[in-house]
Motif scaffolding. Structure first.
Motif, PDB file in Angstrom:
ATOM      1  N   ARG A  48       0.835  -1.204   0.000  1.00 47.58           N
ATOM      2  CA  ARG A  48       0.000   0.000   0.000  1.00 47.58           C
ATOM      3  C   ARG A  48       0.868   1.250   0.000  1.00 47.58           C
ATOM      4  O   ARG A  48       0.555   2.254  -0.647  1.00 47.58           O
ATOM      5  CB  ARG A  48      -0.892   0.026   1.246  1.00 47.58           C
ATOM      6  CG  ARG A  48      -2.091  -0.891   1.203  1.00 47.58           C
ATOM      7  CD  ARG A  48      -2.841  -0.831   2.513  1.00 47.58           C
ATOM      8  NE  ARG A  48      -3.299   0.526   2.795  1.00 47.58           N
ATOM      9  CZ  ARG A  48      -3.647   0.947   4.008  1.00 47.58           C
ATOM     10  NH1 ARG A  48      -3.551   0.133   5.034  1.00 47.58           N
ATOM     11  NH2 ARG A  48      -4.070   2.175   4.167  1.00 47.58           N
ATOM     12  N   LEU A  49       1.970   1.150   0.733  1.00 50.94           N
ATOM     13  CA  LEU A  49       2.854   2.295   0.882  1.00 50.94           C
ATOM     14  C   LEU A  49       3.667   2.553  -0.377  1.00 50.94           C
ATOM     15  O   LEU A  49       3.886   3.693  -0.772  1.00 50.94           O
ATOM     16  CB  LEU A  49       3.782   2.061   2.079  1.00 50.94           C
ATOM     17  CG  LEU A  49       4.575   3.239   2.605  1.00 50.94           C
ATOM     18  CD1 LEU A  49       3.645   4.323   3.135  1.00 50.94           C
ATOM     19  CD2 LEU A  49       5.519   2.786   3.709  1.00 50.94           C
ATOM     20  N   THR A  50       4.146   1.484  -1.008  1.00 54.59           N
ATOM     21  CA  THR A  50       5.060   1.622  -2.146  1.00 54.59           C
ATOM     22  C   THR A  50       4.348   1.623  -3.500  1.00 54.59           C
ATOM     23  O   THR A  50       4.949   2.015  -4.499  1.00 54.59           O
ATOM     24  CB  THR A  50       6.101   0.495  -2.138  1.00 54.59           C
ATOM     25  OG1 THR A  50       5.440  -0.773  -2.153  1.00 54.59           O
ATOM     26  CG2 THR A  50       6.976   0.587  -0.895  1.00 54.59           C
ATOM     27  N   MET A  51       3.103   1.164  -3.528  1.00 50.89           N
ATOM     28  CA  MET A  51       2.375   1.102  -4.807  1.00 50.89           C
ATOM     29  C   MET A  51       1.180   2.046  -4.801  1.00 50.89           C
ATOM     30  O   MET A  51       0.099   1.712  -5.280  1.00 50.89           O
ATOM     31  CB  MET A  51       1.929  -0.346  -5.094  1.00 50.89           C
ATOM     32  CG  MET A  51       3.105  -1.324  -5.169  1.00 50.89           C
ATOM     33  SD  MET A  51       2.595  -3.041  -5.420  1.00 50.89           S
ATOM     34  CE  MET A  51       1.948  -2.962  -7.094  1.00 50.89           C
ATOM     35  N   LEU A  52       1.402   3.209  -4.216  1.00 49.55           N
ATOM     36  CA  LEU A  52       0.342   4.210  -4.142  1.00 49.55           C
ATOM     37  C   LEU A  52       0.004   4.701  -5.551  1.00 49.55           C
ATOM     38  O   LEU A  52       0.889   5.136  -6.289  1.00 49.55           O
ATOM     39  CB  LEU A  52       0.821   5.378  -3.272  1.00 49.55           C
ATOM     40  CG  LEU A  52      -0.221   6.407  -2.844  1.00 49.55           C
ATOM     41  CD1 LEU A  52      -1.257   5.762  -1.926  1.00 49.55           C
ATOM     42  CD2 LEU A  52       0.466   7.565  -2.130  1.00 49.55           C
ATOM     43  N   PRO A  53      -1.261   4.617  -5.955  1.00 52.26           N
ATOM     44  CA  PRO A  53      -1.618   5.051  -7.314  1.00 52.26           C
ATOM     45  C   PRO A  53      -1.489   6.560  -7.489  1.00 52.26           C
ATOM     46  O   PRO A  53      -1.551   7.320  -6.522  1.00 52.26           O
ATOM     47  CB  PRO A  53      -3.085   4.618  -7.445  1.00 52.26           C
ATOM     48  CG  PRO A  53      -3.592   4.550  -6.046  1.00 52.26           C
ATOM     49  CD  PRO A  53      -2.433   4.126  -5.204  1.00 52.26           C
ATOM     50  N   SER A  54      -1.288   6.986  -8.712  1.00 50.76           N
ATOM     51  CA  SER A  54      -1.198   8.417  -9.002  1.00 50.76           C
ATOM     52  C   SER A  54      -2.517   9.104  -8.664  1.00 50.76           C
ATOM     53  O   SER A  54      -3.596   8.529  -8.873  1.00 50.76           O
ATOM     54  CB  SER A  54      -0.872   8.641 -10.483  1.00 50.76           C
ATOM     55  OG  SER A  54       0.376   8.061 -10.803  1.00 50.76           O
ATOM     56  N   PRO A  55      -2.458  10.311  -8.130  1.00 44.42           N
ATOM     57  CA  PRO A  55      -3.691  11.016  -7.756  1.00 44.42           C
ATOM     58  C   PRO A  55      -4.581  11.312  -8.962  1.00 44.42           C
ATOM     59  O   PRO A  55      -4.088  11.691 -10.030  1.00 44.42           O
ATOM     60  CB  PRO A  55      -3.174  12.323  -7.135  1.00 44.42           C
ATOM     61  CG  PRO A  55      -1.735  12.111  -6.865  1.00 44.42           C
ATOM     62  CD  PRO A  55      -1.257  11.098  -7.831  1.00 44.42           C
ATOM     63  N   LYS A  56      -5.874  11.121  -8.768  1.00 42.42           N
ATOM     64  CA  LYS A  56      -6.858  11.515  -9.771  1.00 42.42           C
ATOM     65  C   LYS A  56      -7.468  12.829  -9.299  1.00 42.42           C
ATOM     66  O   LYS A  56      -8.447  12.851  -8.542  1.00 42.42           O
ATOM     67  CB  LYS A  56      -7.926  10.437  -9.925  1.00 42.42           C
ATOM     68  CG  LYS A  56      -7.352   9.097 -10.419  1.00 42.42           C
ATOM     69  CD  LYS A  56      -8.423   8.030 -10.502  1.00 42.42           C
ATOM     70  CE  LYS A  56      -7.831   6.703 -10.989  1.00 42.42           C
ATOM     71  NZ  LYS A  56      -8.849   5.613 -11.031  1.00 42.42           N
ATOM     72  N   LYS A  57      -6.881  13.915  -9.748  1.00 44.49           N
ATOM     73  CA  LYS A  57      -7.207  15.216  -9.184  1.00 44.49           C
ATOM     74  C   LYS A  57      -8.471  15.823  -9.771  1.00 44.49           C
ATOM     75  O   LYS A  57      -8.776  15.629 -10.951  1.00 44.49           O
ATOM     76  CB  LYS A  57      -6.029  16.174  -9.382  1.00 44.49           C
ATOM     77  CG  LYS A  57      -4.750  15.747  -8.676  1.00 44.49           C
ATOM     78  CD  LYS A  57      -3.630  16.735  -8.918  1.00 44.49           C
ATOM     79  CE  LYS A  57      -2.342  16.305  -8.221  1.00 44.49           C
ATOM     80  NZ  LYS A  57      -1.244  17.261  -8.442  1.00 44.49           N
ATOM     81  N   GLN A  58      -9.157  16.558  -8.894  1.00 46.23           N
ATOM     82  CA  GLN A  58     -10.320  17.333  -9.317  1.00 46.23           C
ATOM     83  C   GLN A  58     -10.470  18.517  -8.354  1.00 46.23           C
ATOM     84  O   GLN A  58     -10.000  18.463  -7.217  1.00 46.23           O
ATOM     85  CB  GLN A  58     -11.587  16.479  -9.314  1.00 46.23           C
ATOM     86  CG  GLN A  58     -11.870  15.809  -7.982  1.00 46.23           C
ATOM     87  CD  GLN A  58     -13.107  14.935  -8.029  1.00 46.23           C
ATOM     88  OE1 GLN A  58     -14.190  15.405  -8.397  1.00 46.23           O
ATOM     89  NE2 GLN A  58     -12.950  13.663  -7.684  1.00 46.23           N
ATOM     90  N   ILE A  59     -11.087  19.564  -8.802  1.00 44.98           N
ATOM     91  CA  ILE A  59     -11.282  20.739  -7.956  1.00 44.98           C
ATOM     92  C   ILE A  59     -12.191  20.358  -6.784  1.00 44.98           C
ATOM     93  O   ILE A  59     -13.310  19.878  -6.987  1.00 44.98           O
ATOM     94  CB  ILE A  59     -11.895  21.901  -8.751  1.00 44.98           C
ATOM     95  CG1 ILE A  59     -10.973  22.307  -9.899  1.00 44.98           C
ATOM     96  CG2 ILE A  59     -12.132  23.098  -7.828  1.00 44.98           C
ATOM     97  CD1 ILE A  59      -9.596  22.759  -9.462  1.00 44.98           C
TER      98      ILE A  59
END
Length: 441
Positions: free
Chosen positions: A287-298
């Motif tokens: 969980r710590l090392t394979m954190l997915p890229s953020p899916k950003k939104q306002i």
């Protein structure tokens, strides 16, 4: 007999002979007058050399002290009070110089042992000359210990040009330096001025950013490996022991008794528990090392914070914890809502555990803008983190809680940094503060 008595006796003798010469002159004893006059002249000559010897001795010692030449080693007692006092002063200054030399050697060793490049310039009328270059600076740039501005400019022109552009003024920032034909490296540069005994010095400190990062990374990995090794060995040691114990029971008995079966059952159950613990540990690591890229939104941060607080409201009520919020309206940020909410819940959960045993159980959440950044402070009335372990709190799997996994803070820090933000810890007014801050887009 002191110098003053000897001088007085000589002057008194000359005066007596002078009076005798006057008497002889009045009686017109010419030959006697010539003899007495000759004796008086010889006494004057002797008196001159007597004084000259005395003052030459004083002059020689004073000049030695003036030019700090303490090579003369003498402890012979002086009959003359003036010489004796002068000798005592000479010995005092001699001892003071030895002490100063020892101090200078200690300071020089300290400067040479620091892992920071140090150059010190000394003001000479209208120019600056090199006063000191420490060992680390010489090793850092693989150059000899230069003693002139000309040689430094020849070997590191980018540094001397930068210092010249600064005008030898105090500053702090980064600088790109190219060493011979190698690629440029970025250094942290800090300059300062100091004045001592009307002499001005300009101090330049250089730290390789890459070296600093490498050291921090190395320290982090060493601490991480210690914790991982500890967790793995805590599980492998009993598994190894119980597996051998079970194997021995099976090898030594053709028919198993109920007691043997009970031992095997306990061993197998313990092995299952420890392997489950290892699996849980590895899952946390993933969980710590394979954190997915953020899916950003306002996202409206006030609304997100309120939702996080509402989620934990049953725990607040159960533990008698009061939560105070000071949230600015309409603070919008481009973030991954789920990830940032996870950070909020992690920090609020930590705050709950921090205040459980405190007489005052209070958590405060502040959301505000400052210097074109958005700040979110989680403040609790807990006793804080011991100073000796503060540097470990963001290391994965390090925890002071019995049931803690040690990934909440490292995971939160990773998420915040993936959003170009910072997560920091400090004490403010006897309270613990975990502060998030993000650039305001």
């Amino acid at each position: 007999m002191s110098f003053h008595i000897k001088a007085f006796l000589r002057i008194f003798t000359i005066l007596l002979l002078g009076l005798l010469a006057v008497v002889v002159f009045e009686q017109k004893l010419n030959y006697s007058l010539v003899l007495i006059s000759f004796v008086i002249i010889m006494l004057f000559v002797e008196f001159y050399y007597f004084q000259k010897k005395y003052y030459n001795t004083i002059d020689r010692v004073v000049l030695a002290m003036l030019y700090e030449d303490y090579s003369l080693k003498t402890s012979k007692p002086q009959k003359n009070d003036t010489f004796d006092n002068l000798q005592k002063l000479y010995h005092k200054l001699q001892n003071d110089q030895m002490k100063n030399e020892v101090k200078e050697l200690v300071y020089l060793n300290i400067l040479n042992s620091l892992e920071t490049g140090i150059i010190i310039f000394e003001r000479k009328v209208d120019t600056w000359e090199l006063f000191l270059v420490n060992n680390y600076f010489s090793e850092l740039f693989d150059i000899p210990k230069v003693k002139t501005w000309y040689n430094l400019n020849r070997l590191l022109p980018s540094l001397t040009n930068h210092i010249t552009q600064l005008g030898f003024k105090e500053s702090k920032g980064s600088i790109d330096l190219q060493i011979e034909n190698e690629n440029k490296q970025t250094f942290m540069l800090q300059t300062s001025k100091t004045v001592s005994h009307d002499q001005e010095y300009f101090i330049v400190l250089l730290d390789s950013i890459q070296n600093v990062l490498d050291k921090k990374e190395k320290d982090t990995w060493e601490n991480l490996m210690k914790i991982i090794s500890h967790e793995i060995m805590n599980s492998l040691t009993p598994i190894h022991s119980l597996a051998h114990n079970t194997q021995q029971i099976l090898n030594d008995n053709t028919e198993l008794t109920s007691e043997d079966l009970e031992d095997i059952k306990i061993s197998v159950q313990t092995i299952v528990n420890r392997t489950d613990h290892l699996k849980h540990f590895i899952d946390n690591y993933r969980r710590l090392t394979m954190l997915p890229s953020p899916k950003k939104q306002i996202t409206n941060l006030k609304s997100l914070l309120n939702n996080s607080i509402e989620t934990l409201q049953p725990l607040f009520k159960k533990s008698g914890i009061s939560v105070k919020v000071n949230l600015a309206d309409n603070v919008l940020l481009n973030v991954d809502k789920q990830q940032i909410e996870q950070v909020f819940i992690n920090l609020l959960t930590n705050a709950i555990y921090a205040v459980l045993k405190q007489p005052t159980k209070q958590i405060t959440v502040d959301l505000y803008e400052k210097n074109n950044r958005i700040y979110i402070d989680f403040t609790d009335s807990g006793s804080g983190i011991a100073e000796e372990i503060q540097h470990k709190i963001f290391i994965p799997f390090y925890t002071t809680r019995e049931e803690g996994a040690g990934i909440g803070l490292p995971l939160s820090k990773n998420i915040v940094e993936m959003h170009n933000g910072y997560l920091t810890y400090h004490r403010r007014e006897e309270r613990t503060v975990f502060s998030l801050n993000f650039p305001l887009y």
